[in-house]
Design a protein around this motif. Structure first.
Motif: not given
Lengths: 346, 346
Positions: B263, B266-267, B289-290, B292-295, B297
């Motif tokens: 994640a 990606c940022k 869970a993270l 599928t929370a970020v875009e 995914e």
DNA sequence: CCCCGCAGGTTATACGTAAAACTCATCAGC
DNA sequence: GCTGATGAGTTTTACGTATAACCTGCGGGG
């Protein structure tokens, strides 16, 4: 540190120090003042150290009728918030030489058995989240000191209550959004029947009602719509937010009861071709790790999860000591980030 | 359910049923076959039910010298992966009437005291993650049955080992990325000195080495660069990925040891003006869970966290029963999502 | 007829600790 | 010289359970 053979007992220490077992017991629990000479105290301590003696907790519990163990009842540890509550509670417990046993609900369904069946020991007290509804009725009947987290302060069954200042959190959120020009506000609740979320709804209503008519800058008064997510998850938030964002007039700001829901709401907005925060602002609750993992980062109300757990344990310790238990309301803090911004002219 | 007075003991049950305490003990633990008549058995059971009898576990532990309690040693429960491991282990433990006590490391720093100091009871066995390095040396000396999670199968101190199939996970990841045309691959490791992450690095190396020369479609052979994040967090991933993505030639795919790192990667990409997955693909590990929370995914390797915990507990139960302990390697599954895509021509 | 074996129990004891009740010098005070 | 208090321990017992060792009829085989 002669580490051979089985665990040494207090009797072994007594033999080594040339005293009786009772003396060992007195010395090692610091109850010897005026009963044992300093020289003997030292020799007992030395013998205990030498043998690597550790008291047998089973025997101690049996004798005392207490276990120095607290039960922490939470919905699920996979929820980061409750993992942090546990962290705080466990830290304080360790400082006071208390043990903690967990009773998490098996994945949202009811408990396999009642908490006292599964508890490993006779317990001294219980700390329970109001979200762990499945276990509450059994807990009330346990006759044990009970500290409730995130629950009504007038709960008669609770010896103490620890709450985050939800009212203030919602006040800060509302002030933030109104200040950004938002007037059509939606509330995405968790759809879980617990004091936690009912309290957030009430707090939001109150914050809006307390707004000076027309908002701080004299615009039209804020309006509120509310929808419950089917489950406390990103997906639940996504589905519920999709409904909200499809309604007309479309809300310009979504206040979510949880960061998971807020993350889902952001996803829903993007799927509908809406930008966050330009077209719709989203705020969350809790300040989970998630909040800074998604983009934009979530504006959210940081709840002091560790402190809640720690305060709960302190309250329980107070009750166990027969002291007056505190019933703190812990401060919260809105953390403005990228998911909220000025309201675009609609 | 006459719930007055103090807890009933087995002697109370005996009185109520008109038998001796020994008989009660035999009956309630199902050791009466051939020693007690069925009629007596029934009357004892009825009396126990009537009084709401529960055995005193402290007394039982004292007598047996065992507590039916396992210690689970993990780095931190706020890491969702370990919360899930705990969930699985606790479920199996409950099914076998075992208790679980946790020993999480206080936020990455060393332990406050050694695990046996803080453990609430004499323990029957230990399940430990290899990431909980702080406690390992003490555990080895404990003389207790030890089950290691995510650790070398030849660890001499461990009676059993439970591992996810990291090698296969990395194979799947590499096959996925090579299939998408990627050749310049970067590995973002956790920078934590544990078997867990060392194993992932070895597995990735092996997977790349096993690639047919030039990759599946005959292109140039894949190359690998590797960087360690300063900490296992989104921020740590962001910083390390920024370094990687600033290097020339820029890698087209980032294999991350953990979803938190992914994640962050990606940022970092987005901050550098790179699109995911068009300009750079990112893969993670764990399927938190993270993911599928970020875009977008996260494409990630799903590790069966609950099963790891459950398998660990099963292995420990086997050891405690004197049975041969299994040493399973659990299957993992690459879950392709939006963060990985075809390699753009560089 | 006597002894055996067995079903169906009971009695007694140990686990390690905490703490109440007891012992036994020593010494001050009268 | 006796009383009483004090210091410095010791002896004993209880906590509730599990289990080894011990009883006690009763029916059957020799």
């Amino acid at each position: 540190m002669t580490s051979a053979g089985p665990r040494p007992t207090s009797r072994d220490v007594a033999r080594a120090a040339g005293v009786s077992q009772a003396t060992v017991s007195l010395v090692l629990r610091d109850k010897w003042h005026g009963r044992v000479s300093p020289a003997t105290v030292e020799s007992v301590r030395a013998a205990a150290r030498e043998l690597g003696y550790r008291p047998n907790l089973a025997a101690r519990s049996l004798r005392l009728g207490r276990t120095r163990t607290a039960l922490l009842v939470v919905p699920a540890l996979t929820n980061e918030f409750f993992a942090r509550v546990h962290t705080g509670a466990a830290r304080v417990a360790a400082e006071h030489d208390l043990g903690v046993v967990l009773y998490p609900s098996p994945e949202g369904v009811g408990p396999a058995r009642d908490p006292f069946e599964s508890a490993r020991a006779t317990l001294d007290g219980v700390i329970a989240s109001s979200m762990a509804a499945h276990a509450l009725s059994a807990l009330r009947e346990g006759g044990l000191p009970l500290v409730m987290l995130d629950s009504s302060p007038d709960d008669p069954a609770a010896a103490a209550t620890v709450n985050p200042d939800l009212a203030d959190g919602m006040r800060q959120t509302v002030a933030h959004l109104l200040g950004l020009g938002h007037r059509r506000i939606a509330h995405l609740t968790a759809g879980i029947d617990s004091w936690t979320f009912a309290g957030r709804a009430r707090a939001l209503d109150a914050a809006l009602a307390a707004t000076p008519h027309g908002g701080p800058d004299g615009g039209p008064p804020p309006t509120l719509v509310r929808t419950a997510a089917a489950e406390l998850s990103v997906t639940g938030g996504l589905r519920a937010a999709a409904r909200l964002l499809g309604s007309r007039p479309r809300p310009t700001a979504l206040v979510c009861d949880d960061d998971l829901l807020a993350a889902g709401a952001c996803k829903a907005a993007r799927r509908l071709g809406l930008r966050v925060p330009e077209d719709v602002s989203v705020t969350g609750f809790d300040d989970l790790a998630l909040a800074t993992a998604v983009e934009p980062e979530l504006t959210t109300v940081r709840l002091p999860a560790e402190e809640i757990g720690a305060a709960g344990m302190h309250a329980l310790l107070a009750v166990l000591d027969g002291r007056q238990a505190p019933t703190p309301v812990l401060p919260v803090q809105l953390v403005p980030r990228g998911s909220s911004g000025p309201c675009a002219a609609s």
